[in-house]
Design an enzyme around this catalytic site. Structure first.
Site, mmCIF file in Angstrom:
data_model
loop_
_atom_site.group_PDB
_atom_site.id
_atom_site.type_symbol
_atom_site.label_atom_id
_atom_site.label_comp_id
_atom_site.label_asym_id
_atom_site.label_seq_id
_atom_site.Cartn_x
_atom_site.Cartn_y
_atom_site.Cartn_z
ATOM 1 N N ASP A 76 25.743 -57.346 -1.661
ATOM 2 C CA ASP A 76 26.036 -57.745 -3.030
ATOM 3 C C ASP A 76 25.602 -56.624 -3.967
ATOM 4 O O ASP A 76 24.409 -56.360 -4.116
ATOM 5 C CB ASP A 76 25.264 -59.042 -3.324
ATOM 6 C CG ASP A 76 25.417 -59.479 -4.772
ATOM 7 O OD1 ASP A 76 26.191 -58.825 -5.515
ATOM 8 O OD2 ASP A 76 24.773 -60.462 -5.151
ATOM 9 N N GLU A 117 14.056 -27.091 -5.787
ATOM 10 C CA GLU A 117 12.598 -26.930 -5.614
ATOM 11 C C GLU A 117 11.927 -28.112 -6.287
ATOM 12 O O GLU A 117 11.813 -28.155 -7.508
ATOM 13 C CB GLU A 117 12.104 -25.660 -6.304
ATOM 14 C CG GLU A 117 12.791 -24.380 -5.877
ATOM 15 C CD GLU A 117 12.441 -23.230 -6.832
ATOM 16 O OE1 GLU A 117 11.253 -23.029 -7.146
ATOM 17 O OE2 GLU A 117 13.376 -22.553 -7.286
ATOM 18 N N HIS A 153 13.926 -27.127 -10.089
ATOM 19 C CA HIS A 153 14.861 -26.012 -10.263
ATOM 20 C C HIS A 153 15.976 -26.173 -9.242
ATOM 21 O O HIS A 153 15.713 -26.546 -8.101
ATOM 22 C CB HIS A 153 14.163 -24.670 -9.986
ATOM 23 C CG HIS A 153 13.022 -24.368 -10.915
ATOM 24 N ND1 HIS A 153 12.144 -23.345 -10.694
ATOM 25 C CD2 HIS A 153 12.646 -24.962 -12.069
ATOM 26 C CE1 HIS A 153 11.259 -23.306 -11.666
ATOM 27 N NE2 HIS A 153 11.533 -24.290 -12.522
ATOM 28 N N ARG A 180 16.924 -23.980 -14.352
ATOM 29 C CA ARG A 180 15.517 -24.381 -14.337
ATOM 30 C C ARG A 180 15.218 -25.657 -15.122
ATOM 31 O O ARG A 180 14.085 -26.117 -15.168
ATOM 32 C CB ARG A 180 14.669 -23.218 -14.878
ATOM 33 C CG ARG A 180 14.787 -21.981 -13.991
ATOM 34 C CD ARG A 180 14.259 -20.721 -14.651
ATOM 35 N NE ARG A 180 12.859 -20.814 -14.995
ATOM 36 C CZ ARG A 180 11.855 -20.635 -14.121
ATOM 37 N NH1 ARG A 180 12.111 -20.350 -12.867
ATOM 38 N NH2 ARG A 180 10.613 -20.738 -14.516
ATOM 39 N N ARG A 223 11.663 -15.257 -16.023
ATOM 40 C CA ARG A 223 11.435 -16.680 -15.797
ATOM 41 C C ARG A 223 11.315 -17.509 -17.071
ATOM 42 O O ARG A 223 11.050 -18.709 -17.008
ATOM 43 C CB ARG A 223 10.185 -16.888 -14.927
ATOM 44 C CG ARG A 223 10.394 -16.508 -13.477
ATOM 45 C CD ARG A 223 9.151 -16.762 -12.642
ATOM 46 N NE ARG A 223 9.312 -16.179 -11.313
ATOM 47 C CZ ARG A 223 9.558 -16.889 -10.211
ATOM 48 N NH1 ARG A 223 9.635 -18.188 -10.258
ATOM 49 N NH2 ARG A 223 9.688 -16.278 -9.042
ATOM 50 N N GLU A 249 0.779 -26.285 -7.058
ATOM 51 C CA GLU A 249 1.396 -25.814 -8.296
ATOM 52 C C GLU A 249 0.327 -25.609 -9.363
ATOM 53 O O GLU A 249 -0.859 -25.735 -9.107
ATOM 54 C CB GLU A 249 2.479 -26.798 -8.757
ATOM 55 C CG GLU A 249 3.903 -26.336 -8.427
ATOM 56 C CD GLU A 249 4.264 -24.965 -9.030
ATOM 57 O OE1 GLU A 249 3.624 -24.534 -10.000
ATOM 58 O OE2 GLU A 249 5.203 -24.336 -8.501
ATOM 59 N N GLU A 295 8.910 -30.427 -7.467
ATOM 60 C CA GLU A 295 7.476 -30.482 -7.756
ATOM 61 C C GLU A 295 7.066 -31.944 -7.934
ATOM 62 O O GLU A 295 7.877 -32.774 -8.334
ATOM 63 C CB GLU A 295 7.167 -29.683 -9.026
ATOM 64 C CG GLU A 295 7.443 -28.205 -8.831
ATOM 65 C CD GLU A 295 7.351 -27.382 -10.114
ATOM 66 O OE1 GLU A 295 7.111 -26.169 -10.002
ATOM 67 O OE2 GLU A 295 7.544 -27.941 -11.213
ATOM 68 N N GLU A 337 19.800 -19.693 -10.697
ATOM 69 C CA GLU A 337 18.776 -20.747 -10.721
ATOM 70 C C GLU A 337 18.825 -21.452 -12.072
ATOM 71 O O GLU A 337 18.598 -20.826 -13.104
ATOM 72 C CB GLU A 337 17.386 -20.145 -10.497
ATOM 73 C CG GLU A 337 16.277 -21.195 -10.494
ATOM 74 C CD GLU A 337 14.865 -20.595 -10.410
ATOM 75 O OE1 GLU A 337 14.650 -19.482 -10.928
ATOM 76 O OE2 GLU A 337 13.992 -21.253 -9.831
ATOM 77 N N GLU A 353 4.347 -28.186 -4.681
ATOM 78 C CA GLU A 353 5.768 -27.902 -4.451
ATOM 79 C C GLU A 353 5.965 -27.653 -2.967
ATOM 80 O O GLU A 353 5.161 -26.998 -2.319
ATOM 81 C CB GLU A 353 6.196 -26.657 -5.249
ATOM 82 C CG GLU A 353 7.641 -26.230 -4.997
ATOM 83 C CD GLU A 353 8.112 -25.071 -5.896
ATOM 84 O OE1 GLU A 353 7.754 -25.049 -7.098
ATOM 85 O OE2 GLU A 353 8.818 -24.186 -5.384
HETATM 86 P P1 ADP Z 1 11.136 -19.585 -6.862
HETATM 87 O O1 ADP Z 1 10.902 -18.125 -6.772
HETATM 88 O O2 ADP Z 1 12.037 -19.921 -8.002
HETATM 89 O O3 ADP Z 1 9.858 -20.387 -6.852
HETATM 90 P P2 ADP Z 1 11.611 -20.710 -4.204
HETATM 91 O O4 ADP Z 1 11.364 -19.706 -3.153
HETATM 92 O O5 ADP Z 1 10.530 -21.720 -4.436
HETATM 93 O O6 ADP Z 1 11.990 -19.914 -5.552
HETATM 94 O O7 ADP Z 1 12.961 -21.520 -3.898
HETATM 95 C C1 ADP Z 1 14.174 -20.857 -3.749
HETATM 96 C C2 ADP Z 1 15.220 -21.829 -3.230
HETATM 97 O O8 ADP Z 1 16.500 -21.171 -3.271
HETATM 98 C C3 ADP Z 1 15.012 -22.254 -1.774
HETATM 99 O O9 ADP Z 1 15.324 -23.613 -1.617
HETATM 100 C C4 ADP Z 1 16.034 -21.375 -1.049
HETATM 101 O O10 ADP Z 1 16.463 -21.897 0.221
HETATM 102 C C5 ADP Z 1 17.166 -21.385 -2.053
HETATM 103 N N1 ADP Z 1 18.196 -20.356 -1.822
HETATM 104 C C6 ADP Z 1 18.096 -19.159 -1.235
HETATM 105 N N2 ADP Z 1 19.297 -18.553 -1.153
HETATM 106 C C7 ADP Z 1 20.202 -19.394 -1.712
HETATM 107 C C8 ADP Z 1 21.615 -19.355 -1.915
HETATM 108 N N3 ADP Z 1 22.364 -18.322 -1.540
HETATM 109 N N4 ADP Z 1 22.194 -20.423 -2.506
HETATM 110 C C9 ADP Z 1 21.474 -21.479 -2.912
HETATM 111 N N5 ADP Z 1 20.148 -21.568 -2.738
HETATM 112 C C10 ADP Z 1 19.509 -20.547 -2.150
HETATM 113 MG MG MG Z 2 12.204 -21.690 -9.101
HETATM 114 MG MG MG Z 3 7.386 -24.385 -8.971
HETATM 115 MG MG MG Z 4 9.468 -22.355 -6.259
HETATM 116 MG MG MG Z 5 8.500 -20.663 -3.344
#
Ligand code: ADP
Ligand code: MG
Ligand code: MG
Ligand code: MG
Ligand code: MG
Length: 441
Positions: free
Chosen positions: A52, A130, A242, A332, A313, A186, A132, A330, A193
Site C-alpha cells: 500500500d 563523499e 560533495h 560541493r 576549494r 572530519e 560526511e 565536483e 567521512e
Molecule cells: P576530496 O579531495 O574532494 O575530499 P575524495 O577523495 O574524498 O575527494 O573523493 C573523491 C571521489 O571522487 C571518490 O568517491 C572517487 O571515487 C570519485 N571519483 C574519482 N574519479 C571519478 C570520476 N572519473 N568520476 C566520478 N567520480 C570520480
Molecule cells: Mg570533496
Molecule cells: Mg569532507
Molecule cells: Mg573527501
Molecule cells: Mg578523501
C-alpha cells in the site's frame, strides 16, 4: 556477481538465507523496506510483491494506492549484521503500478529516465559522492548532540575515539561489496567521512542509501547515534555530500581532453555551464531541508557563491587536479539529507542541457571568493545560492527543464515537501529569538 533470478536463488541456497528485505526509497530520501520470508522470494522475483503506497511520503495518488515492488536482482546482498535469527539479505526494488507500468513517483525510475536520455546522446554518468556524518552520544536511549569524540581533521586515536566504530562501518560496507577508498575524521568534533569508489549513477544512488543505513545501524550497535543532518551544531562545520561527476563515452572519460584548456573537454565546460544555469533550482533537491541552508553559509568550507574553478576549494564547482580517467567535476553544495536518485537525476539533466545548448560556464575563478567584498562580487557578477529552502523551492518551481526531467509528480512533491518544511519552521519561536529580544524589547 548476481545478474539473474537463478543467481539469486543459488545465493539464497548457498548462504542459507531466511529473510529478504525489499528496499525502496521515498521522495524525501527515506529508505523503506518490507521483509519477506524466503518462501516468498519466487513470487517477489516473478509478479512482484504488492504494498500500500498511500502511507509512503510522496507516493500518494488520488485513486490508487496499490503498488508493486519488483527487485533489481543485481542489488542482492547479504546484510552482515544480526544473523542470530537467520541470515538476512536485501534487494533494492523498482516500484510499479498494478497494471505493470513504472510508478512516476519512484525516485529510481526518475534517475533511470534521465540516464536513458544521456545514453541516447552516447553518455554514461559516473558519480562519486563523499558523505560526511556525525557520531553523537546517546543518553537514556535518546540521541544527543554531544560529539562522541573530540578529534579534528585527519586526527589519530586517542583523540579519535570513533576510530573503531568507523572501522566497523568500513568493514560492514566492505562485506556488502563497497570499494572503500579512504575514511577519516572530519573537521568538526565527532564528524567523519568515508569515501567509496565512484560508479554508475543508479548503483551509486543505491549505495548512498545503503551507506546511510549501514552507518546508522553500526553506530547503534555501538551505543551511538549517527546522523546525516546537514548542520547539527551551530558554529561547527556541517555535513556535506560533495558529488563528483564525470561522463563517459565509448568507455573513455568524456571530460578529459589533453589538448583542451585546463585539459578538460568542451563537454565538461558545457556540463558546468548547465549546472550553473540550473543550480539554484537544483539546490531545492540537493539541499532539501530548512537545516540544509544553515550549512550553506560563509566560514565553514561549504559553498555559498555560484562560481566554478580549478582546484580552488572555495568554489561551488571545482575540477579536482586528477586528469585522465579521474577527470571530474565536483559539485560541493549537496548534503547527505538529499534523495540521491533525484539529486543525480537533476544534476545530469542540467549538465545535458548544458551540452545540448553549448552553455558557456563563463570564466573560472581561482581567487578565494570568500575574501571578495560585496562590491567585488557584484563587479564580477557572482551570485549566491538561495539562502533558504523557500527561495530554492521558488527557483525549482520556475525551472521547466527540471520539471520535465523529474516529471510532474516528483517535481510537485519535492516542492510540496520543501514548502511544508519551511512553513513548519517559520511559525516556530526559536530560543535565539527569545534570548535576543525578551529582555531588550
Ligand atoms: P576530496 O579531495 O574532494 O575530499 P575524495 O577523495 O574524498 O575527494 O573523493 C573523491 C571521489 O571522487 C571518490 O568517491 C572517487 O571515487 C570519485 N571519483 C574519482 N574519479 C571519478 C570520476 N572519473 N568520476 C566520478 N567520480 C570520480
Ligand atoms: Mg570533496
Ligand atoms: Mg569532507
Ligand atoms: Mg573527501
Ligand atoms: Mg578523501
Amino acid at each position: 556477481n548476481i545478474n539473474t533470478k537463478e543467481d539469486v536463488l543459488k545465493a539464497i541456497e548457498a548462504n542459507n538465507v531466511k529473510f529478504i528485505r525489499l528496499q525502496f526509497t521515498d521522495i524525501q530520501g527515506v529508505v523503506k523496506d518490507v521483509e519477506i520470508p524466503v518462501t516468498q522470494v519466487e513470487k517477489a522475483l516473478g509478479s512482484g510483491i504488492s504494498f500500500d503506497g498511500s502511507s509512503v511520503e510522496g507516493f500518494v495518488r488520488i485513486n490508487e494506492s496499490d503498488m508493486v515492488l519488483k527487485p533489481d536482482v543485481s542489488s542482492f546482498a547479504i546484510l552482515p549484521w544480526n544473523q542470530s535469527k537467520g541470515v538476512v539479505a536485501r534487494m533494492v526494488c523498482d516500484v510499479y503500478l498494478p497494471d505493470g507500468t513504472p510508478f512516476a513517483g519512484d525516485p529510481r525510475y526518475v534517475l533511470k529516465k534521465v540516464m536513458k536520455e544521456a545514453e541516447d546522446m552516447g553518455f554514461t554518468l559516473n558519480v562519486g559522492p563523499e558523505l560526511e556524518f556525525f557520531l553523537f552520544e546517546k543518553e537514556n536511549g535518546k540521541a544527543t548532540t554531544i560529539p562522541h569524540d573530540f578529534g579534528r581533521y585527519f586526527e589519530f586515536a586517542p583523540a579519535d575515539l570513533a576510530e573503531d566504530v568507523r572501522r566497523d562501518i568500513v568493514l560492514t560496507l566492505l562485506d556488502l561489496g563497497f570499494d572503500i577508498e579512504a575514511s577519516h575524521h572530519e573537521v568538526a568534533f565527532g564528524q567523519h567521512e568515508i569515501d567509496f569508489k565512484y560508479g554508475g549513477a543508479l548503483s551509486t544512488a543505491d549505495d548512498v542509501m545503503t551507506f546511510k543505513y549501514v552507518t546508522r545501524t553500526i553506530a547503534k550497535l555501538n551505543g551511538l547515534h549517527a546522523t546525516f543532518m546537514p548542520k547539527p551544531i551551530f558554529g561547527e562545520n556541517g555535513s556535506g555530500m560533495h558529488v563528483n561527476i564525470s561522463l563517459s563515452k565509448n568507455g573513455e572519460n568524456a571530460f578529459y581532453d589533453p589538448e583542451g584548456d585546463m585539459q578538460i573537454s568542451d563537454e565538461a565546460r558545457y556540463f558546468i555551464g548547465g549546472l550553473l544555469k540550473h543550480v539554484k533550482a537544483i539546490t531545492a533537491i540537493s539541499n532539501p531541508l530548512v537545516n540544509s541552508y544553515k550549512r550553506l553559509v560563509p566560514g565553514y568550507e561549504a559553498p555559498v557563491y555560484i562560481a566554478w574553478s580549478g582546484a580552488n576549494r572555495s568554489s561551488l564547482i571545482r575540477i579536482p587536479a586528477a586528469r585522465g580517467k579521474g577527470t571530474r567535476v565536483e559539485l560541493r553544495s549537496p548534503d547527505p539529507s538529499c534523495n540521491p536518485y533525484i539529486t543525480f537525476a537533476a544534476i545530469l539533466a542540467a549538465g545535458l542541457d548544458g551540452i545540448r545548448n553549448k552553455i558557456d560556464p563563463g570564466e573560472n575563478r581561482e581567487e578565494n571568493i570568500f575574501e571578495l567584498s560585496d562590491k567585488g562580487l557584484q563587479d564580477l557578477g557572482i551570485e549566491t545560492l538561495p539562502p533558504t529552502i523557500k527561495d530554492a523551492a521558488n527557483y525549482l518551481a520556475e525551472d521547466d527543464l527540471l520539471r520535465e526531467a523529474l516529471g510532474e509528480h516528483v517535481h510537485e512533491n519535492v516542492l510540496r515537501l520543501a514548502r511544508a518544511d519551511w512553513d513548519a519552521y517559520r511559525i516556530q519561536v526559536h530560543d535565539w529569538e527569545v534570548e535576543r529580544y525578551l529582555n531588550t524589547i
